[in-house]
Design a protein around this motif. Structure first.
Motif, PDB file in Angstrom:
ATOM      1  N   PRO A 353       0.773  -1.278  -0.426  1.00 41.96           N
ATOM      2  CA  PRO A 353       0.108   0.099   0.073  1.00 41.96           C
ATOM      3  C   PRO A 353       0.785   1.440   0.106  1.00 41.96           C
ATOM      4  N   ILE A 354       0.670   2.249  -0.985  1.00 42.97           N
ATOM      5  CA  ILE A 354       0.682   4.039  -0.501  1.00 42.97           C
ATOM      6  C   ILE A 354       0.022   5.159  -0.435  1.00 42.97           C
ATOM      7  N   HIS A 355      -0.169   4.792   1.055  1.00 39.98           N
ATOM      8  CA  HIS A 355      -1.258   6.113   1.678  1.00 39.98           C
ATOM      9  C   HIS A 355      -2.642   5.413   1.561  1.00 39.98           C
ATOM     10  N   GLY A 356      -1.975   3.961   1.710  1.00 42.80           N
ATOM     11  CA  GLY A 356      -3.836   2.770   1.726  1.00 42.80           C
ATOM     12  C   GLY A 356      -3.645   2.410  -0.114  1.00 42.80           C
ATOM     13  N   VAL A 357      -4.142   2.516  -0.585  1.00 44.05           N
ATOM     14  CA  VAL A 357      -4.230   2.379  -1.904  1.00 44.05           C
ATOM     15  C   VAL A 357      -2.409   1.522  -2.074  1.00 44.05           C
ATOM     16  N   PRO A 358      -2.810  -0.105  -2.638  1.00 47.47           N
ATOM     17  CA  PRO A 358      -2.052  -1.040  -3.288  1.00 47.47           C
ATOM     18  C   PRO A 358      -1.034   0.091  -4.680  1.00 47.47           C
ATOM     19  N   SER A 359      -0.457  -0.387  -4.651  1.00 46.21           N
ATOM     20  CA  SER A 359       1.089  -0.019  -5.523  1.00 46.21           C
ATOM     21  C   SER A 359      -0.093   0.049  -7.380  1.00 46.21           C
ATOM     22  N   ILE A 360      -0.151  -1.374  -7.476  1.00 46.03           N
ATOM     23  CA  ILE A 360      -0.472  -1.353  -8.794  1.00 46.03           C
ATOM     24  C   ILE A 360      -1.588  -0.623  -9.140  1.00 46.03           C
ATOM     25  N   GLU A 361      -2.083  -0.113  -8.169  1.00 47.69           N
ATOM     26  CA  GLU A 361      -3.402   0.134  -8.296  1.00 47.69           C
ATOM     27  C   GLU A 361      -3.648   1.591  -8.921  1.00 47.69           C
ATOM     28  N   ARG A 362      -2.763   2.033  -8.086  1.00 43.84           N
ATOM     29  CA  ARG A 362      -2.237   3.594  -7.702  1.00 43.84           C
ATOM     30  C   ARG A 362      -1.616   3.485  -9.774  1.00 43.84           C
ATOM     31  N   CYS A 363      -0.623   3.214 -10.250  1.00 47.49           N
ATOM     32  CA  CYS A 363      -0.164   2.962 -11.441  1.00 47.49           C
ATOM     33  C   CYS A 363      -1.370   2.803 -12.425  1.00 47.49           C
ATOM     34  N   LEU A 364      -2.550   1.911 -12.537  1.00 48.45           N
ATOM     35  CA  LEU A 364      -3.477   1.779 -12.850  1.00 48.45           C
ATOM     36  C   LEU A 364      -4.410   3.165 -13.225  1.00 48.45           C
ATOM     37  N   ALA A 379      -1.795  -6.749 -17.972  1.00 51.91           N
ATOM     38  CA  ALA A 379      -1.362  -8.390 -18.361  1.00 51.91           C
ATOM     39  C   ALA A 379      -0.016  -8.314 -17.564  1.00 51.91           C
ATOM     40  N   THR A 380      -0.327  -9.892 -16.779  1.00 54.59           N
ATOM     41  CA  THR A 380       0.240 -10.677 -15.443  1.00 54.59           C
ATOM     42  C   THR A 380       0.555 -11.850 -16.305  1.00 54.59           C
ATOM     43  N   SER A 381       0.872 -13.173 -16.044  1.00 53.54           N
ATOM     44  CA  SER A 381       1.878 -14.194 -16.125  1.00 53.54           C
ATOM     45  C   SER A 381       0.152 -15.106 -15.308  1.00 53.54           C
ATOM     46  N   ASP A 382       0.584 -16.325 -16.237  1.00 49.58           N
ATOM     47  CA  ASP A 382      -0.680 -17.395 -15.760  1.00 49.58           C
ATOM     48  C   ASP A 382       0.116 -18.616 -15.017  1.00 49.58           C
ATOM     49  N   LEU A 383       0.519 -17.892 -13.965  1.00 50.20           N
ATOM     50  CA  LEU A 383       1.234 -18.549 -12.737  1.00 50.20           C
ATOM     51  C   LEU A 383       0.629 -18.017 -11.988  1.00 50.20           C
ATOM     52  N   PRO A 384       0.246 -19.762 -10.540  1.00 49.44           N
ATOM     53  CA  PRO A 384      -0.565 -19.449  -9.665  1.00 49.44           C
ATOM     54  C   PRO A 384      -0.024 -18.364  -8.647  1.00 49.44           C
ATOM     55  N   PHE A 392      -7.027  -6.701  -9.927  1.00 45.51           N
ATOM     56  CA  PHE A 392      -7.701  -5.734 -10.047  1.00 45.51           C
ATOM     57  C   PHE A 392      -8.203  -4.886 -11.002  1.00 45.51           C
ATOM     58  N   THR A 393      -9.442  -4.895 -11.450  1.00 46.44           N
ATOM     59  CA  THR A 393     -10.061  -4.849 -12.586  1.00 46.44           C
ATOM     60  C   THR A 393     -10.894  -3.404 -12.680  1.00 46.44           C
ATOM     61  N   LEU A 394      -9.864  -2.515 -10.981  1.00 49.44           N
ATOM     62  CA  LEU A 394     -10.569  -1.904 -10.471  1.00 49.44           C
ATOM     63  C   LEU A 394     -12.538  -0.871 -11.770  1.00 49.44           C
ATOM     64  N   ASP A 395     -13.188  -1.908 -10.769  1.00 56.29           N
ATOM     65  CA  ASP A 395     -14.514  -1.987 -11.050  1.00 56.29           C
ATOM     66  C   ASP A 395     -15.133  -1.812 -12.592  1.00 56.29           C
ATOM     67  N   ARG A 397     -12.721  -1.438 -15.281  1.00 58.84           N
ATOM     68  CA  ARG A 397     -12.210  -0.358 -15.878  1.00 58.84           C
ATOM     69  C   ARG A 397     -11.175  -0.735 -16.817  1.00 58.84           C
ATOM     70  N   VAL A 398     -10.571  -2.385 -15.763  1.00 57.39           N
ATOM     71  CA  VAL A 398      -9.113  -2.581 -15.930  1.00 57.39           C
ATOM     72  C   VAL A 398      -9.904  -3.658 -16.827  1.00 57.39           C
ATOM     73  N   LYS A 399      -8.890  -4.291 -17.801  1.00 62.71           N
ATOM     74  CA  LYS A 399      -8.909  -5.628 -18.720  1.00 62.71           C
ATOM     75  C   LYS A 399      -7.971  -6.331 -18.259  1.00 62.71           C
ATOM     76  N   ILE A 400      -8.477  -8.023 -18.344  1.00 66.98           N
ATOM     77  CA  ILE A 400      -6.977  -8.722 -17.227  1.00 66.98           C
ATOM     78  C   ILE A 400      -6.599  -9.708 -18.157  1.00 66.98           C
ATOM     79  N   VAL A 401      -5.365  -9.915 -18.574  1.00 66.65           N
ATOM     80  CA  VAL A 401      -5.044 -10.846 -19.344  1.00 66.65           C
ATOM     81  C   VAL A 401      -3.714 -11.182 -18.438  1.00 66.65           C
ATOM     82  N   THR A 402      -3.837 -12.591 -19.141  1.00 65.87           N
ATOM     83  CA  THR A 402      -2.496 -13.751 -18.497  1.00 65.87           C
ATOM     84  C   THR A 402      -1.510 -14.767 -19.432  1.00 65.87           C
ATOM     85  N   GLY A 403      -0.777 -14.647 -19.682  1.00 65.42           N
ATOM     86  CA  GLY A 403      -0.047 -14.991 -20.540  1.00 65.42           C
ATOM     87  C   GLY A 403       1.423 -15.551 -20.029  1.00 65.42           C
ATOM     88  N   ASP A 404       2.518 -15.937 -21.083  1.00 61.86           N
ATOM     89  CA  ASP A 404       3.733 -16.494 -20.537  1.00 61.86           C
ATOM     90  C   ASP A 404       4.427 -15.380 -19.610  1.00 61.86           C
TER      91      ASP A 404
END
Length: 588
Positions: A353-364, A379-384, A392-395, A397-404
């Motif tokens: 968290p950065i001031h209560g909000v996850p870092s990746i969410e700040r970026c998004l 875009a993240t990996s398909d690993l568990p 982190f779809t942010l309601d 508004r963000v699409k999620i894809v996974t891959g290599d």
């Protein structure tokens, strides 16, 4: 310009003979006039016995029944009926025949009669206002008075009332002047000598200079020197005048470009043609096109280049090929944030968290704030281990894809294909202060340049990304050389200028602070961001660089928090040399 209305002025050419009046109405209809105009008055109502023309008025008088028959005849022939009203008797007749009368005229000689104006205003019909011979100040006073009393359409009637009017006294330039000054339609009552060649042509000139209505006297035989013969045309002459007016209408046309004119232009003008071979998915800029004549009907015209291009090629387009709408489309752009949870120096930093909000969410959130509302993809990996990031779809508004997990280029392509994008902006998830302004600027410059890859030549670390044309990304992935260092994707483009068109963008100086480190990789980086977001009290919303810059310039101790940190791909000279060598591709 609208069709000019032509009124055959019968006036007193009937000489008080009902048969002659009928003949004139028939002649007007046969000549192609739109309407006829009568003069309604009674000798006892219009003048006193001492008036010089009193006896003439008596000779011209016809009773109301005869006038009613004349109106019926005219209407039966499809003619409009207009009348000059001079006196109370005329008003009474108008009251009886009101339903069959199309318009009125106030002759210039009675324009000053306010009682007559008051009597006529109740009929609420179009009104011709004779203004010949009046000085402008006099005319303006009367016209304003009429404007304030009449609700129906008003038409000023220019035309000197001399019989006949000398050609040099026509003053046709007053037509446009009156139209502009009074914002009314203007007609022309012509009284040119009926035997003069200009008697037929003067109305045509008046129309071409802006007259909306032409009023012209008609007589059966000018040589008989009957009443009002001076300026009158005989039926055959009147028809010639009408024919010439209709031809003038055709010549005058309108402000619209005719279909035939446009077709000629489209068939003959320069078209947009490919200057070089274009690949499917290639960004087509003005530098990649040329202008030539072509018979391909729907090819873009040259003047559409600045308006329509850059565009994306849908198909392969050989050099010297006219470019048509079916071959191209508007570029679609997405922003792909690449992120995983495998960091070792700052474990699972994207979730911290950065001031209560996850870092990746700040970026998004900052990516979502880029102007024009581009689709944002995480875009993240398909690993568990990386599955927590898929939340982190942010309601939505963000699409999620996974891959290599290791092949960043492949994950970028998956993100682009998931949104049917032609251009993908690569952002790394460890940049919680990525700049919406800078990303927007880089996208704009990439599209203008037509490049395969755009990067900032110098920047504030952690505020920018890379912009990649998807077609170039596919070419990279299809290359025979293995991408052994896919994590350092930008090196593959920058180190292969013969394969890829690279745009090394110079950012505005106001955005470049190379001593600042705004990326998240170590504990003191997290400390810096916490300080910034807490002091600015940024909740769940974006942080624009201008606000961030103002804060950091006023708080230089904050930028010192992580100043000693190094960046491997920039500061490790051995690694940089290795990357430069490893990312050089054999030519395709």
């Amino acid at each position: 310009m609208a069709k000019v209305k032509v009124i055959a002025e019968i006036a007193n050419a009937h000489s008080g003979d009902p048969g002659q009046l009928s003949a004139l109405i028939l002649a007007a209809a046969g000549s192609g006039a739109d309407g006829v105009k009568f003069q309604w008055f009674n000798y006892g109502s219009i003048a006193t016995p001492d008036f010089i023309h009193y006896q003439t008025y008596m000779d011209l008088s016809m009773d109301k029944t005869l006038w009613a028959d004349a109106v019926t005849l005219a209407k039966g022939l499809g003619l409009e009926v207009w009348v000059d009203i001079y006196d109370e008797w005329g008003v009474e007749l108008l009251t009886e025949l009101e339903d069959q009368v199309d318009g009125l005229k106030l002759p210039t000689t009675v324009l000053q009669s306010k009682p007559l104006i008051q009597a006529l205003k109740k009929f609420n019909k179009p009104l011709l206002i004779g203004v010949g011979g009046w000085y402008e100040q006099e005319m303006e006073t009367q016209v304003n008075y009429i404007k304030n009393n009449f609700k129906g359409p008003l038409i000023l009637m220019h035309g000197f009332q001399g019989y006949p009017t000398r050609t040099e006294d026509a003053n046709l330039s007053r037509i446009a002047y009156f139209k502009q000054k009074y914002q009314l339609k203007v007609g022309f009552a012509d009284h040119e000598d009926g035997g003069h060649e200009m008697a037929v042509d003067m109305p045509v000139y008046a129309y071409l200079l802006g007259a909306d209505l032409i009023e012209k006297h008609i007589t059966m035989n000018r040589s008989e020197n009957g009443i009002d013969y001076y300026s009158a045309l005989e039926p055959s002459e009147f028809k010639l005048m009408v024919d010439k007016l209709r031809s003038a209408e055709s010549v005058q046309g309108s402000l619209e470009v005719k279909e035939s004119e446009r077709k000629y232009l489209e068939d003959s003008t320069l078209k947009i043609v490919s200057r070089k071979d274009l690949r499917p998915g290639e960004l087509i800029t003005e530098e990649k096109i040329i202008y030539k004549r072509s018979s391909v009907p729907d090819a873009f015209m040259a003047q559409q280049a600045a308006e329509r291009f850059p565009l994306i090629s849908r198909v392969a387009v050989p050099a010297n090929t006219p470019i048509t709408p079916d071959k191209v489309h508007e570029p679609k752009i997405c922003i792909a944030v690449l992120c995983r949870l495998k960091s070792t120096r700052l474990r699972r930093k994207a979730l911290l968290p950065i001031h209560g909000v996850p870092s990746i969410e700040r970026c998004l959130m900052n990516c979502l704030a880029v102007p024009n509302g581009y689709q944002v993809i995480l875009a993240t990996s398909d690993l568990p281990d990386d599955q927590p990031l898929t939340q982190f779809t942010l309601d939505n508004r963000v699409k999620i894809v996974t891959g290599d997990p290791e092949n960043v280029a492949e994950r970028l392509l998956i993100a682009a294909e998931a949104t049917n994008s032609d251009i993908v902006v690569r952002v790394t998830g460890d940049n919680p202060a990525i700049s919406p302004e800078m990303l927007g600027f880089m996208i704009e410059q990439h599209v203008k340049s037509g490049a395969d890859f755009t990067h900032a030549k110098e920047s504030t670390m952690g505020t920018v990304g890379d912009v990649i044309t998807v077609e170039a990304l596919r070419r990279l992935l299809q290359h025979t050389d293995q991408l052994t260092h896919a994590e350092y994707l930008s090196f593959y483009f920058i180190n292969n200028p013969t394969i890829f068109n690279v745009n090394a963008l110079v950012l505005p100086e106001k955005w470049v602070y190379p001593d600042w480190r705004l990326t998240l990789d170590e504990a003191n980086d997290l400390e810096l961001f916490e300080q910034i977001y807490r002091d600015l009290d940024i909740g769940k919303g974006p942080l624009h660089f201008e606000e961030l810059k103002t804060y950091l310039l006023n708080n230089p101790k904050v930028t010192a928090i992580n100043r000693g940190n190094t960046v491997k791909w920039r500061d490790d000279t051995i690694l940089v040399h290795e990357l430069n060598e490893a990312t050089k591709l054999n030519g395709l």
